[in-house]
Design an enzyme around this catalytic site. Sequence first.
Site, PDB file in Angstrom:
ATOM      1  N   SER A  50      40.324  58.936  50.582  1.00  0.00           N
ATOM      2  CA  SER A  50      40.035  58.700  49.280  1.00  0.00           C
ATOM      3  C   SER A  50      39.842  57.350  48.863  1.00  0.00           C
ATOM      4  CB  SER A  50      41.509  58.928  48.459  1.00  0.00           C
ATOM      5  OG  SER A  50      41.758  60.341  48.498  1.00  0.00           O
ATOM      6  N   CYS A  54      30.710  53.653  49.025  1.00  0.00           N
ATOM      7  CA  CYS A  54      29.798  52.907  48.212  1.00  0.00           C
ATOM      8  C   CYS A  54      29.995  51.607  48.057  1.00  0.00           C
ATOM      9  CB  CYS A  54      29.344  53.312  46.765  1.00  0.00           C
ATOM     10  SG  CYS A  54      29.055  55.148  46.753  1.00  0.00           S
ATOM     11  N   ASN A 318      32.683  63.454  43.721  1.00  0.00           N
ATOM     12  CA  ASN A 318      33.827  63.377  42.803  1.00  0.00           C
ATOM     13  C   ASN A 318      33.570  64.612  41.906  1.00  0.00           C
ATOM     14  OD1 ASN A 318      35.867  61.252  43.400  1.00  0.00           O
ATOM     15  ND2 ASN A 318      33.918  60.083  43.333  1.00  0.00           N
ATOM     16  N   ARG A 455       6.317  55.053  24.548  1.00  0.00           N
ATOM     17  CA  ARG A 455       5.484  54.841  23.545  1.00  0.00           C
ATOM     18  C   ARG A 455       4.035  54.964  24.496  1.00  0.00           C
ATOM     19  NH1 ARG A 455       6.109  50.047  19.546  1.00  0.00           N
ATOM     20  NH2 ARG A 455       4.267  51.227  18.688  1.00  0.00           N
TER      21      ARG A 455
END
Length: 465
Positions: A50, A54, A318, A455
Amino acid sequence: MSMSDARGARERLVVIGGDAAGMSAASQARRLRGPDELEIVAFERGHFASYSACGIPYWVGGDVPERDRLIARTPEEHRARDIDLRLCTEVTEIDLDRRRVRTRDVDAGTESWTSYDKLVIATGARPIRPELPGMDAPGVHGVQTLDDGQALLDTLARTRGRRAVVVGAGYIGVEMAEAMINRGYEVTVVNRGKEPMATLDPDMGRLVHEAMEGLGITMVNDAEVTELLVGDDGRVRAVATEDAEYPADVVVLGIGVRPETALARAAGLPLGEHGGLLTDRSMRVRGHEDVWAGGDCVEVLDLVSGQERHIPLGTHANKHGQIIGANVGGGYATFPGVVGTAVSKVCDLEIARTGLREKDARRVGLRFASVTIESTSRAGYYPNASPMTVKMLAEVRTGRLLGVQIVGREGAGKRVDIAAVALTAGMTVEQMTTLDLGYAPPFSPVWDPVLVAARKAAARIRDTA
């Protein structure tokens, strides 16, 4: 007779892998079913469970001061919730016919079998480690697990020299380059691609290349590593390519990862073209009623291309775990897929992408237009406004958004979330131009950079119609 019949009414859930997907699944299943109904046994071959993989580059680099801050829930906390988490225990075989797994105590070497009624495979991914001379020498490190991060920090503490070579320039590569810069090392990145960050188009990767060199990192692109040279003491001393040698006191591998599915393959479970397990929307392994899989060991549906991909990220892991736990626990949940959003940084440069690159769109047969714009993070007159580059891909005729890449300084990276939502909703670039985004001079120009790109893309689509 099922295993639960043999033990009475209580079922047994076995989880292989003790990180994000596996322990999220175990925790969610426990919320829905108490220990009288469901026994949960989780096996983890490493010393930790757990945790945030990262966060390892930021721990190595010193931004995160201590290892334990990366641990979301301790083994004791899991056990207090009647989850029997067994660390340093590797699953070596899955016996689908007899519904059991063989385990080996990593320290003692003893083996035993554990039966299951329901099985979750969350074996993660393994770093790519080419079979080259010197690759196993002391001083060469991958950084996939907390054990890996600790081993690297131990090496840095023992190493007198200050030259680091990072092999690979994907997310892990650039993040580890930053970590070593923060540690005061002279950093060289050796990359086989034309530009760093192959998850970007080369024109955007070029911006990353220039920024990394501006930070004092030596970038070596179009270079294939042929050998890791070893000194008289047996430790790595240099990284060799066909053309040159780059001295190294420590080498960090950031070449990428592959799904860790050797167990699943040996058991005959279905794998995709990227080597990951194939599941249905409930994360149940295809064709196997009581086997689920999630996290870095599975392939997921790309909602933009319609194809399966391997995208190893903690966010997905997760979510997979939550969905698996809900289904194992008697509820119902599904994972619809992803759009491929990722964000990273190297020092103060932020790098983000979502959706398809140009080569991804071509591969699946989509006709597209691409535009690139330069803008700023804030109103141009506001202090500390920094430049950013936004590239946008849209499908010709329909105008459907296909992908966005952003490279810039503070305030650039998380803007990709606007595009991620638009992609998930199937919006066109014309529709995006009317989005009511938050504006004030400290936060953005009047036209947010993503909308400026939309745009321009909409105008390009009209011109090609």
